[in-house]
Design a protein around this motif. Structure first.
Motif, PDB file in Angstrom:
ATOM      1  N   ASN A  75       0.747  -1.027   0.010  1.00  0.00           N
ATOM      2  CA  ASN A  75       0.015  -0.109  -0.251  1.00  0.00           C
ATOM      3  C   ASN A  75       0.904   1.186   0.057  1.00  0.00           C
ATOM      4  OD1 ASN A  75      -1.492   2.100   0.725  1.00  0.00           O
ATOM      5  ND2 ASN A  75      -3.066   0.857   1.542  1.00  0.00           N
ATOM      6  N   TYR A  76       0.860   1.879  -0.931  1.00  0.00           N
ATOM      7  CA  TYR A  76       1.585   3.198  -1.165  1.00  0.00           C
ATOM      8  C   TYR A  76       0.775   4.284  -1.227  1.00  0.00           C
ATOM      9  CZ  TYR A  76       5.966   0.788  -2.671  1.00  0.00           C
ATOM     10  OH  TYR A  76       7.060   0.192  -2.667  1.00  0.00           O
ATOM     11  N   TRP A  77       0.660   5.201  -0.434  1.00  0.00           N
ATOM     12  CA  TRP A  77      -0.073   6.660  -0.423  1.00  0.00           C
ATOM     13  C   TRP A  77      -1.460   6.185  -0.510  1.00  0.00           C
ATOM     14  CZ3 TRP A  77       2.594  10.159   1.632  1.00  0.00           C
ATOM     15  CH2 TRP A  77       3.965  10.295   1.609  1.00  0.00           C
ATOM     16  N   GLY A  78      -2.001   4.980   0.229  1.00  0.00           N
ATOM     17  CA  GLY A  78      -3.388   4.811  -0.015  1.00  0.00           C
ATOM     18  C   GLY A  78      -3.974   4.194  -1.032  1.00  0.00           C
ATOM     19  N   THR A  79      -3.163   3.529  -1.999  1.00  0.00           N
ATOM     20  CA  THR A  79      -3.544   2.810  -3.132  1.00  0.00           C
ATOM     21  C   THR A  79      -2.217   1.855  -3.201  1.00  0.00           C
ATOM     22  OG1 THR A  79      -4.475   2.799  -5.253  1.00  0.00           O
ATOM     23  CG2 THR A  79      -2.835   4.595  -4.831  1.00  0.00           C
ATOM     24  N   MET A  80      -2.499   1.322  -4.473  1.00  0.00           N
ATOM     25  CA  MET A  80      -1.423   0.213  -5.202  1.00  0.00           C
ATOM     26  C   MET A  80      -0.360   1.284  -5.815  1.00  0.00           C
ATOM     27  SD  MET A  80      -4.201  -2.183  -6.640  1.00  0.00           S
ATOM     28  CE  MET A  80      -5.210  -0.889  -7.750  1.00  0.00           C
ATOM     29  N   PRO A  81       0.586   0.619  -5.984  1.00  0.00           N
ATOM     30  CA  PRO A  81       1.921   1.266  -6.841  1.00  0.00           C
ATOM     31  C   PRO A  81       1.145   1.238  -8.297  1.00  0.00           C
ATOM     32  CG  PRO A  81       2.945  -0.625  -5.565  1.00  0.00           C
ATOM     33  CD  PRO A  81       1.370  -0.608  -5.499  1.00  0.00           C
ATOM     34  N   MET A  82       1.443   2.211  -8.909  1.00  0.00           N
ATOM     35  CA  MET A  82       1.044   2.359 -10.367  1.00  0.00           C
ATOM     36  C   MET A  82       1.336   1.530 -11.267  1.00  0.00           C
ATOM     37  SD  MET A  82      -0.672   5.167  -9.974  1.00  0.00           S
ATOM     38  CE  MET A  82      -1.152   4.816  -8.357  1.00  0.00           C
ATOM     39  N   ALA A  83       2.320   0.809 -10.862  1.00  0.00           N
ATOM     40  CA  ALA A  83       2.408  -0.239 -12.113  1.00  0.00           C
ATOM     41  C   ALA A  83       1.609  -1.499 -12.032  1.00  0.00           C
ATOM     42  CB  ALA A  83       3.888  -0.999 -11.667  1.00  0.00           C
ATOM     43  N   VAL A  84       0.692  -1.471 -10.910  1.00  0.00           N
ATOM     44  CA  VAL A  84      -0.229  -2.477 -10.772  1.00  0.00           C
ATOM     45  C   VAL A  84      -1.486  -2.145 -11.457  1.00  0.00           C
ATOM     46  CG1 VAL A  84      -1.908  -3.631  -8.961  1.00  0.00           C
ATOM     47  CG2 VAL A  84       0.535  -3.291  -8.257  1.00  0.00           C
ATOM     48  N   TYR A  85      -1.639  -0.807 -11.316  1.00  0.00           N
ATOM     49  CA  TYR A  85      -2.692  -0.267 -12.435  1.00  0.00           C
ATOM     50  C   TYR A  85      -2.309  -0.517 -14.057  1.00  0.00           C
ATOM     51  CZ  TYR A  85      -4.779   2.495  -8.663  1.00  0.00           C
ATOM     52  OH  TYR A  85      -5.313   2.772  -7.565  1.00  0.00           O
ATOM     53  N   THR A  86      -1.080  -0.458 -14.473  1.00  0.00           N
ATOM     54  CA  THR A  86      -0.430  -0.906 -15.654  1.00  0.00           C
ATOM     55  C   THR A  86      -0.863  -2.212 -15.937  1.00  0.00           C
ATOM     56  OG1 THR A  86       1.339   0.643 -15.554  1.00  0.00           O
ATOM     57  CG2 THR A  86       1.008  -0.889 -17.177  1.00  0.00           C
ATOM     58  N   PHE A  87      -0.725  -3.280 -14.913  1.00  0.00           N
ATOM     59  CA  PHE A  87      -1.202  -4.572 -15.200  1.00  0.00           C
ATOM     60  C   PHE A  87      -2.627  -4.805 -15.129  1.00  0.00           C
ATOM     61  CE2 PHE A  87      -2.375  -8.720 -13.008  1.00  0.00           C
ATOM     62  CZ  PHE A  87      -1.746  -9.578 -13.726  1.00  0.00           C
ATOM     63  N   LEU A  88      -3.326  -4.232 -14.513  1.00  0.00           N
ATOM     64  CA  LEU A  88      -4.789  -4.426 -14.434  1.00  0.00           C
ATOM     65  C   LEU A  88      -5.433  -3.868 -15.902  1.00  0.00           C
ATOM     66  CD1 LEU A  88      -5.911  -3.513 -10.666  1.00  0.00           C
ATOM     67  CD2 LEU A  88      -5.610  -5.978 -11.626  1.00  0.00           C
ATOM     68  N   GLU A  89      -4.926  -2.666 -16.204  1.00  0.00           N
ATOM     69  CA  GLU A  89      -5.616  -2.005 -17.461  1.00  0.00           C
ATOM     70  C   GLU A  89      -5.082  -2.704 -18.551  1.00  0.00           C
ATOM     71  OE1 GLU A  89      -4.351   1.871 -16.513  1.00  0.00           O
ATOM     72  OE2 GLU A  89      -5.870   2.076 -15.056  1.00  0.00           O
ATOM     73  N   SER A  90      -4.134  -3.622 -18.540  1.00  0.00           N
ATOM     74  CA  SER A  90      -3.872  -4.429 -19.746  1.00  0.00           C
ATOM     75  C   SER A  90      -4.517  -5.612 -19.967  1.00  0.00           C
ATOM     76  CB  SER A  90      -2.284  -5.150 -19.585  1.00  0.00           C
ATOM     77  OG  SER A  90      -1.410  -3.852 -19.148  1.00  0.00           O
ATOM     78  N   TYR A  91      -5.670  -5.906 -19.333  1.00  0.00           N
ATOM     79  CA  TYR A  91      -6.332  -7.296 -19.641  1.00  0.00           C
ATOM     80  C   TYR A  91      -7.679  -6.996 -19.280  1.00  0.00           C
ATOM     81  CZ  TYR A  91      -1.741  -9.013 -18.990  1.00  0.00           C
ATOM     82  OH  TYR A  91      -0.410  -9.273 -19.299  1.00  0.00           O
ATOM     83  N   ASP A  92      -8.372  -7.963 -19.984  1.00  0.00           N
ATOM     84  CA  ASP A  92      -9.968  -8.104 -19.726  1.00  0.00           C
ATOM     85  C   ASP A  92     -10.023  -9.114 -18.881  1.00  0.00           C
ATOM     86  OD1 ASP A  92     -12.779  -8.622 -19.827  1.00  0.00           O
ATOM     87  OD2 ASP A  92     -13.028  -9.177 -21.808  1.00  0.00           O
ATOM     88  N   PHE A  93     -10.675  -8.768 -17.604  1.00  0.00           N
ATOM     89  CA  PHE A  93     -10.930  -9.623 -16.262  1.00  0.00           C
ATOM     90  C   PHE A  93     -12.161 -10.350 -16.172  1.00  0.00           C
ATOM     91  CE2 PHE A  93      -6.992  -7.188 -15.197  1.00  0.00           C
ATOM     92  CZ  PHE A  93      -6.417  -8.345 -14.433  1.00  0.00           C
TER      93      PHE A  93
END
Length: 149
Positions: A75-93
């Motif tokens: 948990n960085y600054w109340g959320t995930m590291p921005m690289a985790v967003y990169t990962f999540l936004e790269s796929y259809d879940f």
């Protein structure tokens, strides 16, 4: 503060993989954050403020073979590291379950479950677990109970 060779989130991920038989994938930024804690959190804060999506090394071509994903992050600054967003936004879940877990030193999950829901389109977000990073070596029993729910 002390430098550790293996990060707390990685330690928890390895425990979960041992318990579930899951494959491991480490989300690694092409340009990693500094090893020095204060520099690292300053970099993470700047990335959050600018909405940066860092490039990830060895991003899987697809995740089609996975129905359940245990997603770990500090948990960085109340959320995930921005690289985790990169990962999540790269796929259809769509049709996949995500089990979030984070390591922290006082902020718990914060808003990360809702952040994941917004970024991982189509996913079902299960109840997450927050582990104090300084206690991760003693977290096996807590993780086992969480997995069994």
């Amino acid at each position: 503060m002390k430098y550790i060779q293996i990060g707390n989130t990685e330690k928890a991920a390895k425990m979960i993989a041992d318990m579930t038989g899951a494959d491991l994938f480490k989300i690694e930024q092409k340009i990693p954050y500094a090893a020095d804690y204060n520099t690292c959190i300053a970099q993470a804060k700047e990335d959050k403020q600018t909405g940066k999506r860092p490039e990830i090394l060895n991003l899987p071509q697809d995740i089609d073979q996975y129905d359940e994903i245990y997603l770990g992050y500090p948990n960085y600054w109340g959320t995930m590291p921005m690289a985790v967003y990169t990962f999540l936004e790269s796929y259809d879940f769509t049709g996949k379950k995500i089990h979030p877990f984070c390591t922290h030193e006082g902020s718990g999950l914060s808003n990360t479950e809702s952040d994941i829901k917004k970024s991982a389109k189509g996913a079902v977000i299960e109840k997450g677990i927050a582990i104090h990073g300084s206690n991760v070596d003693q977290a096996k029993d807590v993780l086992e109970r969480w997995i069994q729910k």
